[in-house]
Design an enzyme around this catalytic site. Structure first.
Site, PDB file in Angstrom:
ATOM      1  N   ILE A   1       0.833  -1.205   0.000  1.00 14.95           N
ATOM      2  CA  ILE A   1       0.000   0.000   0.000  1.00 14.95           C
ATOM      3  C   ILE A   1       0.865   1.252   0.000  1.00 14.95           C
ATOM      4  O   ILE A   1       0.644   2.186  -0.782  1.00 14.95           O
ATOM      5  CB  ILE A   1      -0.955  -0.002   1.203  1.00 14.95           C
ATOM      6  CG1 ILE A   1      -1.969  -1.144   1.070  1.00 14.95           C
ATOM      7  CG2 ILE A   1      -1.682   1.331   1.332  1.00 14.95           C
ATOM      8  CD1 ILE A   1      -2.820  -1.376   2.301  1.00 14.95           C
TER       9      ILE A   1
ATOM     10  N   SER B   1      -3.921   2.978   8.265  1.00 16.34           N
ATOM     11  CA  SER B   1      -3.517   1.654   8.765  1.00 16.34           C
ATOM     12  C   SER B   1      -4.475   1.173   9.853  1.00 16.34           C
ATOM     13  O   SER B   1      -5.482   0.540   9.551  1.00 16.34           O
ATOM     14  CB  SER B   1      -2.069   1.692   9.255  1.00 16.34           C
ATOM     15  OG  SER B   1      -1.871   2.725  10.197  1.00 16.34           O
ATOM     16  N   ARG B   2      -4.173   1.449  11.104  1.00 19.24           N
ATOM     17  CA  ARG B   2      -5.032   1.095  12.235  1.00 19.24           C
ATOM     18  C   ARG B   2      -5.015   2.255  13.231  1.00 19.24           C
ATOM     19  O   ARG B   2      -4.002   2.921  13.411  1.00 19.24           O
ATOM     20  CB  ARG B   2      -4.545  -0.180  12.925  1.00 19.24           C
ATOM     21  CG  ARG B   2      -4.849  -1.466  12.170  1.00 19.24           C
ATOM     22  CD  ARG B   2      -6.337  -1.772  12.174  1.00 19.24           C
ATOM     23  NE  ARG B   2      -6.641  -3.074  11.582  1.00 19.24           N
ATOM     24  CZ  ARG B   2      -6.940  -3.257  10.300  1.00 19.24           C
ATOM     25  NH1 ARG B   2      -6.929  -2.224   9.471  1.00 19.24           N
ATOM     26  NH2 ARG B   2      -7.241  -4.461   9.843  1.00 19.24           N
TER      27      ARG B   2
ATOM     28  N   ASP C   1      -8.668   7.536   8.358  1.00 21.70           N
ATOM     29  CA  ASP C   1      -9.659   6.550   7.935  1.00 21.70           C
ATOM     30  C   ASP C   1      -9.911   5.541   9.046  1.00 21.70           C
ATOM     31  O   ASP C   1     -10.840   4.745   8.943  1.00 21.70           O
ATOM     32  CB  ASP C   1      -9.189   5.821   6.669  1.00 21.70           C
ATOM     33  CG  ASP C   1     -10.270   4.900   6.119  1.00 21.70           C
ATOM     34  OD1 ASP C   1     -11.444   5.311   6.079  1.00 21.70           O
ATOM     35  OD2 ASP C   1      -9.941   3.752   5.729  1.00 21.70           O
TER      36      ASP C   1
ATOM     37  N   GLU D   1     -13.990   2.186  16.803  1.00 19.11           N
ATOM     38  CA  GLU D   1     -14.697   2.549  15.586  1.00 19.11           C
ATOM     39  C   GLU D   1     -16.152   2.112  15.708  1.00 19.11           C
ATOM     40  O   GLU D   1     -16.399   0.921  15.910  1.00 19.11           O
ATOM     41  CB  GLU D   1     -14.054   1.890  14.356  1.00 19.11           C
ATOM     42  CG  GLU D   1     -12.677   2.424  14.047  1.00 19.11           C
ATOM     43  CD  GLU D   1     -12.012   1.732  12.870  1.00 19.11           C
ATOM     44  OE1 GLU D   1     -10.968   2.227  12.419  1.00 19.11           O
ATOM     45  OE2 GLU D   1     -12.531   0.671  12.405  1.00 19.11           O
TER      46      GLU D   1
ATOM     47  N   HIS E   1     -13.443   4.016   7.966  1.00 17.55           N
ATOM     48  CA  HIS E   1     -12.639   2.837   7.642  1.00 17.55           C
ATOM     49  C   HIS E   1     -13.068   2.283   6.277  1.00 17.55           C
ATOM     50  O   HIS E   1     -13.515   1.133   6.153  1.00 17.55           O
ATOM     51  CB  HIS E   1     -12.785   1.772   8.732  1.00 17.55           C
ATOM     52  CG  HIS E   1     -11.634   0.804   8.764  1.00 17.55           C
ATOM     53  ND1 HIS E   1     -11.209   0.184   9.910  1.00 17.55           N
ATOM     54  CD2 HIS E   1     -10.811   0.335   7.784  1.00 17.55           C
ATOM     55  CE1 HIS E   1     -10.190  -0.606   9.645  1.00 17.55           C
ATOM     56  NE2 HIS E   1      -9.925  -0.536   8.344  1.00 17.55           N
ATOM     57  N   ILE E   2     -12.855   3.077   5.233  1.00 14.32           N
ATOM     58  CA  ILE E   2     -13.345   2.732   3.897  1.00 14.32           C
ATOM     59  C   ILE E   2     -12.208   2.541   2.898  1.00 14.32           C
ATOM     60  O   ILE E   2     -12.406   2.687   1.697  1.00 14.32           O
ATOM     61  CB  ILE E   2     -14.329   3.804   3.376  1.00 14.32           C
ATOM     62  CG1 ILE E   2     -13.698   5.204   3.430  1.00 14.32           C
ATOM     63  CG2 ILE E   2     -15.630   3.765   4.164  1.00 14.32           C
ATOM     64  CD1 ILE E   2     -14.535   6.288   2.768  1.00 14.32           C
ATOM     65  N   GLY E   3     -11.016   2.185   3.395  1.00 19.14           N
ATOM     66  CA  GLY E   3      -9.884   2.029   2.495  1.00 19.14           C
ATOM     67  C   GLY E   3     -10.145   1.085   1.336  1.00 19.14           C
ATOM     68  O   GLY E   3      -9.750   1.351   0.205  1.00 19.14           O
ATOM     69  N   SER E   4     -10.843  -0.002   1.595  1.00 18.87           N
ATOM     70  CA  SER E   4     -11.105  -0.999   0.548  1.00 18.87           C
ATOM     71  C   SER E   4     -12.533  -0.944   0.040  1.00 18.87           C
ATOM     72  O   SER E   4     -12.968  -1.847  -0.691  1.00 18.87           O
ATOM     73  CB  SER E   4     -10.818  -2.408   1.084  1.00 18.87           C
ATOM     74  OG  SER E   4     -11.726  -2.734   2.130  1.00 18.87           O
TER      75      SER E   4
END
Length: 271
Positions: free
Chosen positions: A107, A188-189, A213, A218, A237-240
């Site tokens: 990434i 990342s986290r 993100d 969360e 949390h919409i990275g993917s």
């Protein structure tokens, strides 16, 4: 497993004596006790490569949105109280700025490829230095010490796995090393950042802004101070989170399950 559910603990494993494989969506495996799973003879897979392109895209989107203050700008443009657009409402340049990438895995490297198109100066900190050809392809300069990267970067982007070594990797000391004009981006986290220290740094203008993100927990409690700061952008949390990638993630998981049940080598097995 989707969105880290169901929780895999000893009680569940004892109740599923025939369990052979846990297929987890996404890259991170910090929610799994690999030693416990291994002790029950259960294999684990994830979907690390299929998510990398979309997550890198989101990293760039967060950097651009934060630097050009897109959320604030949208609010001004649509507000019923707006009668004119202020001429002194300004953002920050991305093109030509220095980007520091912490974690130059798949990434992180894809972020560097995108940043190169913006003529950014790219620094990176990683456990292992990439080979010269890979560095040259994106114009990246290796920083053995994270402190050097933090001190020089206009944007710091976090793209590391959550491990005991990266837990609260960015805390009060690291934030104070950053430029007061710098922006912190996390794809990342949430636990890679000391969130309390980040709130203080943003409130006291130790750094300029943050684009996240991921957080912990969360979602954040609705009264959390991060939700009240204008110099913060938070996405869920919409990275993917694109239709194509989510479908590919599910297909990858199903393939791993099929292979695991037939005793064949498991794609993307976590060792």
């Amino acid at each position: 497993m989707w969105y880290q559910k169901p929780v895999i603990n000893e009680e569940l494993l004892q109740g599923l004596p025939n369990l052979k494989i846990v297929a987890s969506s996404g890259v991170g495996i910090d929610h799994l006790d690999l030693n416990l799973l291994s002790s029950y003879g259960v294999k684990v897979s994830n979907t690390p490569f299929v998510v990398s392109t979309d997550t890198a895209d989101l990293g760039m989107a967060l950097m651009l949105a934060s630097s050009r203050r897109l959320v604030e700008g949208c609010q001004i443009a649509v507000s019923p109280d707006t009668q004119y657009f202020p001429a002194d409402w300004l953002g920050t340049e991305v093109s030509g700025a220095t980007l520091g990438i912490v974690g130059m895995g798949t990434i992180g490297y894809k972020v560097a490829e995108r940043a190169k198109a913006f003529e950014m100066k790219i620094l990176y900190h990683n456990r292992n230095q990439r080979n010269k050809e890979e560095e040259s392809a994106v114009g990246a300069v290796y920083c053995k010490k994270i402190d050097d990267l933090l001190q020089q970067s206009d944007f710091v982007l976090l793209s590391v796995n959550l491990t005991p070594q990266t837990h609260k990797l960015i805390g009060k000391r690291e934030l104070e090393l950053m430029k007061p004009t710098a922006t912190l981006i996390n794809i990342s986290r949430g636990l890679v950042i000391d969130q309390e220290a980040l709130v203080e740094a943003l409130q006291n203008k130790v750094i300029k802004a943050a684009a996240l993100d991921v957080t912990y927990p969360e979602p954040l409690p609705r009264d959390h101070p991060l939700l009240k700061l204008k110099n913060v952008i938070i996405t869920p949390h919409i990275g993917s989170a694109t239709k194509k990638t989510r479908r590919l993630m599910m297909e990858n998981m199903m393939e791993s399950i099929k292979m695991g049940l037939t005793g064949l080598p498991i794609p993307n097995e976590v060792l």
